[in-house]
Design an enzyme around this catalytic site. Structure first.
Site, mmCIF file in Angstrom:
data_model
loop_
_atom_site.group_PDB
_atom_site.id
_atom_site.type_symbol
_atom_site.label_atom_id
_atom_site.label_comp_id
_atom_site.label_asym_id
_atom_site.label_seq_id
_atom_site.Cartn_x
_atom_site.Cartn_y
_atom_site.Cartn_z
ATOM 1 N N TYR A 90 -32.435 36.467 58.218
ATOM 2 C CA TYR A 90 -32.327 35.485 57.137
ATOM 3 C C TYR A 90 -31.392 34.339 57.533
ATOM 4 C CZ TYR A 90 -31.964 33.939 52.233
ATOM 5 O OH TYR A 90 -32.015 33.224 51.061
ATOM 6 N N SER A 185 -33.149 42.771 60.008
ATOM 7 C CA SER A 185 -32.937 42.348 58.625
ATOM 8 C C SER A 185 -34.215 41.724 58.057
ATOM 9 C CB SER A 185 -31.744 41.389 58.562
ATOM 10 O OG SER A 185 -31.354 41.152 57.233
ATOM 11 N N GLN A 186 -34.209 40.420 57.760
ATOM 12 C CA GLN A 186 -35.441 39.782 57.297
ATOM 13 C C GLN A 186 -36.566 40.004 58.296
ATOM 14 O OE1 GLN A 186 -36.030 35.515 55.513
ATOM 15 N NE2 GLN A 186 -36.136 35.301 57.725
ATOM 16 N N ASP A 271 -24.143 49.650 55.477
ATOM 17 C CA ASP A 271 -24.762 48.335 55.338
ATOM 18 C C ASP A 271 -24.654 47.861 53.894
ATOM 19 O OD1 ASP A 271 -26.390 46.078 55.392
ATOM 20 O OD2 ASP A 271 -27.900 47.012 56.684
ATOM 21 N N HIS A 300 -24.118 45.862 58.519
ATOM 22 C CA HIS A 300 -25.439 45.269 58.729
ATOM 23 C C HIS A 300 -25.727 44.948 60.198
ATOM 24 C CE1 HIS A 300 -29.144 43.631 57.351
ATOM 25 N NE2 HIS A 300 -28.856 42.378 57.659
#
Length: 321
Positions: A90, A185-186, A271, A300
């Site tokens: 992201y 992540s994204q 996370d 994360h």
């Protein structure tokens, strides 16, 4: 750092009853059914490197709109190569052409997709998102068009991702039967969505995936993009049902049962951005063979370089290299 979500034992047991839209399959079939070809173009880039060749890539994404990226190939490779298609986290853009060389150094073709409209965090982007949004969004991307599945930003981003995987399979240097999708992540959430929506994908490696189990994620994430939805709903108090209905169409945990390719997940137990319970929700619902690497004391960042080695070993085993 400390646990901010469920314990590992509780995550193994966590299997939420997520709402699946009745027209989910029809929605994505309609979205992805286009007559226009992928129309990928490749322009050589002089990076000054001698062991890896690089091209600037342009693919016709959602609505035929131009989406950019990089393609890396090992200089001395022969024969069609397995390919890793990478989606970004992201806020990140494709960055500079020499920044991500791990997969090409390991003998893979490596196709990196820019994220439309993003590129303000750590790495610049080059892909515009020309769509206009109604008044009332909050900063970020999770509320852009969030009152309608048809207008939602992530409908377009997932379509871009599917078309990049298709472009990889059509490249003459790539073995179309060995295309892998991955991302952090994204990017991890996008890799799950592509694995579910693009049956030609050979494997998926979602790393601390975002876009999973929105109803829980919005409530428990201590930081990061999920808070955009909470911020929006704090302002627009009567739109909760409508917003979560839209989010369900792009929820990687909702889409995950449609995937059949083998997958290697990573999940970090501390996370605060992508709560581990939400990642486990996607893992439990994933339709193909799957493995997971759990990093019990990481936030994360997850496994970082350690997990790259896990991914490489897993792909070597999968492809018999």
């Amino acid at each position: 750092m400390a646990l901010s979500d469920l314990t590992l034992a509780e995550c193994w047991a966590y299997r939420p009853d997520l709402v699946v839209p009745e027209d989910l399959d029809a929605f994505w079939e309609r979205t992805l059914r286009v007559d226009a070809p992928v129309e990928a173009t490749y322009e050589p880039v002089d990076t000054g490197l001698t062991q890896i060749r690089t091209w600037s890539v342009t693919v016709a994404g959602y609505g035929g709109e131009q989406v950019h990226g990089w393609l890396h190939l090992p200089t001395n490779a022969t024969g069609p190569l397995p390919c890793v298609v990478e989606y970004l986290g992201y806020g990140r853009g494709r960055g500079l052409p020499h920044e991500k060389l791990f997969w090409a150094s390991a003998g893979f073709a490596h196709l990196i997709m820019d994220s439309r409209g993003q590129g303000w965090s750590a790495a610049p982007g080059d892909t515009a998102d020309p769509h206009r949004y109604p008044a009332g969004t909050v900063p970020g991307f999770l509320t852009r068009g969030v009152t309608s599945p048809e207008d939602f930003y992530y409908r377009r981003l997932i379509t871009d991702a599917v078309r990049f995987a298709q472009a990889a399979r059509e490249h003459p240097a790539v073995d179309p039967d060995r295309v892998v999708v991955t991302g952090i992540s994204q990017g991890g959430g996008l890799s799950l969505a592509v694995a579910a929506l693009s049956p030609g994908v050979a494997a998926a490696m979602p790393d601390v995936p975002f876009l999973c189990d929105f109803p829980r994620a919005v409530q428990v994430a201590g930081q990061g993009p999920y808070g955009e939805v909470a911020e929006y709903l704090a302002l627009y108090r009567g739109q909760s049902s409508q917003v979560f209905r839209t989010l369900s169409y792009v929820d990687a945990a909702v889409l995950a049962p449609g995937a059949t390719a083998p997958a290697l997940f990573s999940i970090a137990m501390m996370d605060a951005t992508c709560p581990p319970s939400t990642c486990f929700a996607a893992y439990h619902r994933y339709g193909g063979d799957k493995e997971v690497r759990v990093y019990e004391f990481n936030d994360h960042e997850g496994g970082e370089a350690h997990h790259q080695l896990e991914q490489l070993a897993w792909l070597h085993k999968l492809f018999g290299r």
